[in-house]
Scaffold this active site. Structure first.
Site, PDB file in Angstrom:
ATOM      1  N   ASP A   1     -11.213   2.528   3.424  1.00  0.00           N
ATOM      2  CA  ASP A   1     -11.399   1.078   3.306  1.00  0.00           C
ATOM      3  C   ASP A   1     -12.877   0.745   3.093  1.00  0.00           C
ATOM      4  OD1 ASP A   1      -9.508  -0.929   3.282  1.00  0.00           O
ATOM      5  OD2 ASP A   1      -9.144  -0.870   5.434  1.00  0.00           O
TER       6      ASP A   1
ATOM      7  N   LYS B   1       0.844  -1.204   0.000  1.00  0.00           N
ATOM      8  CA  LYS B   1       0.000   0.000   0.000  1.00  0.00           C
ATOM      9  C   LYS B   1       0.876   1.249   0.000  1.00  0.00           C
ATOM     10  CE  LYS B   1      -3.831  -2.508   2.052  1.00  0.00           C
ATOM     11  NZ  LYS B   1      -4.549  -2.981   3.231  1.00  0.00           N
TER      12      LYS B   1
ATOM     13  N   GLN C   1      -5.133  -1.833   9.362  1.00  0.00           N
ATOM     14  CA  GLN C   1      -4.909  -3.132   8.735  1.00  0.00           C
ATOM     15  C   GLN C   1      -5.480  -4.232   9.628  1.00  0.00           C
ATOM     16  OE1 GLN C   1      -3.709  -3.576   5.661  1.00  0.00           O
ATOM     17  NE2 GLN C   1      -3.898  -5.785   5.796  1.00  0.00           N
TER      18      GLN C   1
HETATM   19  N1  GUN Z   1      -6.787  -7.302   5.727  1.00  0.00           N
HETATM   20  C1  GUN Z   1      -6.975  -8.055   4.619  1.00  0.00           C
HETATM   21  N2  GUN Z   1      -7.527  -7.317   3.636  1.00  0.00           N
HETATM   22  C2  GUN Z   1      -7.683  -6.061   4.125  1.00  0.00           C
HETATM   23  C3  GUN Z   1      -8.205  -4.847   3.584  1.00  0.00           C
HETATM   24  O1  GUN Z   1      -8.643  -4.768   2.434  1.00  0.00           O
HETATM   25  N3  GUN Z   1      -8.191  -3.775   4.424  1.00  0.00           N
HETATM   26  C4  GUN Z   1      -7.728  -3.863   5.702  1.00  0.00           C
HETATM   27  N4  GUN Z   1      -7.784  -2.752   6.456  1.00  0.00           N
HETATM   28  N5  GUN Z   1      -7.249  -4.967   6.229  1.00  0.00           N
HETATM   29  C5  GUN Z   1      -7.224  -6.065   5.446  1.00  0.00           C
END
Ligand code: GUN
Length: 302
Positions: A120, A53, A97
């Site tokens: 998100d 990211k 996350q």
């Molecule tokens: N953990 C696995 N996929 C994601 C996601 O798309 N966003 C977040 N915040 N955590 C994750």
């Protein structure tokens, strides 16, 4: 016959080039868009996702800050940071996350994120908007899948779409987004009896179960469109999806590879949401970019 490839890596590259231009415009008008990422603990997969990211932010001209906490962090500390970020003038998106350690209540944490910075799309407000309309930020993985389908001109209206996996992150929001597009949606999950009864009906099959090789060629009909959201790390270090790609590709009309399918699109849509958040904030208050605009103000300007 071999299926055509839905190439998420190539599409992401194109989108990221245009995202860079949008970031540059924002920077020239005031400041670059900003994303805050909160990472707790040392889960190797989460660390890789967060690194990806940050890299994508760099590629798209988005400023990113990672806040890395030990597993022992308290809910109170996390809430404190989120409250600061909610009103920060340089942050347009906040991402926590997942997964979080067991002692932290995920719903409390996500609930503290300002809906205007919930890039998100996990806040109840944004999820509710998928049902009733008015979501500000669609969740990134379903958003990426939708764009992959649209770019290939794959129509879902009136089609049987079968989703395998009912997670809050992928399966459930994906179902709502496709229902909005007039698909007939079935959601299968771990308790579904006779999974293949459903998968055989699918015109479009979306698999997000986290089980390598779950979908085999005998479980799908000819010409199915297959979207594999699974990312499974094998013992030899290789990455594989939930679909037996080598055999299913001979029956499918379109298929996503793993890696290089949905994964890059998820990250790209996160950046798209972050830049759109900054654009909305700018449009509302271009002189003094106000971090505390209300959801109603954000929606009105979409
Ligand atoms: N953990 C696995 N996929 C994601 C996601 O798309 N966003 C977040 N915040 N955590 C994750």
């Amino acid at each position: 016959m071999s299926a055509r490839i839905l190439d998420g890596r190539a599409l992401s590259k194109e989108i990221r080039a245009s995202l860079f231009d949008r970031s540059l415009r924002l920077k020239n008008d005031g400041r670059a868009p900003g994303l805050a990422v909160i990472l707790v603990g040392n889960d190797p997969a989460s660390e890789v996702y967060v690194r990806n990211k940050s890299k994508a932010c760099d590629e798209c001209g988005v400023m990113s800050k990672v806040f890395h906490f030990p597993n022992t962090v308290s809910e109170h500390e996390l809430v404190g940071l989120i409250e600061e970020l909610n009103v920060s003038n340089e942050i347009d998106g906040i991402l926590v996350q997942l997964p979080l350690p067991e002692h932290v209540n995920v719903r409390n944490i996500i609930g503290c994120i300002s809906v205007n910075k919930d890039v998100d799309g996990f806040h109840l407000y944004n999820i509710g908007g998928l049902v009733a309309g008015g979501t500000i930020f669609p969740p990134c993985t379903p958003y990426g899948v939708q764009l992959l389908l649209e770019t290939a001109n794959i129509e879902v209206s009136g089609k049987n779409v079968v989703i395998v996996g009912a997670s809050n992150i992928v399966g459930k929001p994906m179902a709502l987004m496709l229902l909005q597009k007039d698909a007939t949606v079935s959601v299968c999950h771990i308790k579904t009896n006779d999974l293949s009864l459903y998968t055989k009906l699918a015109d479009v099959l979306i698999v997000a179960a986290g089980k390598p090789g779950l979908i085999t060629a005998d479980m799908v009909k000819n010409d199915v469109v297959v979207i594999d959201v699974g990312i499974n790390r094998m013992i030899d270090g290789s990455i594989t999806g939930d679909v037996d790609f080598d055999n299913v590709k001979h029956k499918a009309s379109w298929i996503t590879p793993v890696p290089g399918g949905v994964g890059p699109m998820t990250v790209t849509m996160l950046i798209e949401n972050t830049i759109r958040s900054a654009e909305l904030r700018m449009a509302i208050n271009p002189i003094n970019i106000n971090p505390a605009v209300t959801p109603a103000e954000m929606r009105l300007s979409i």
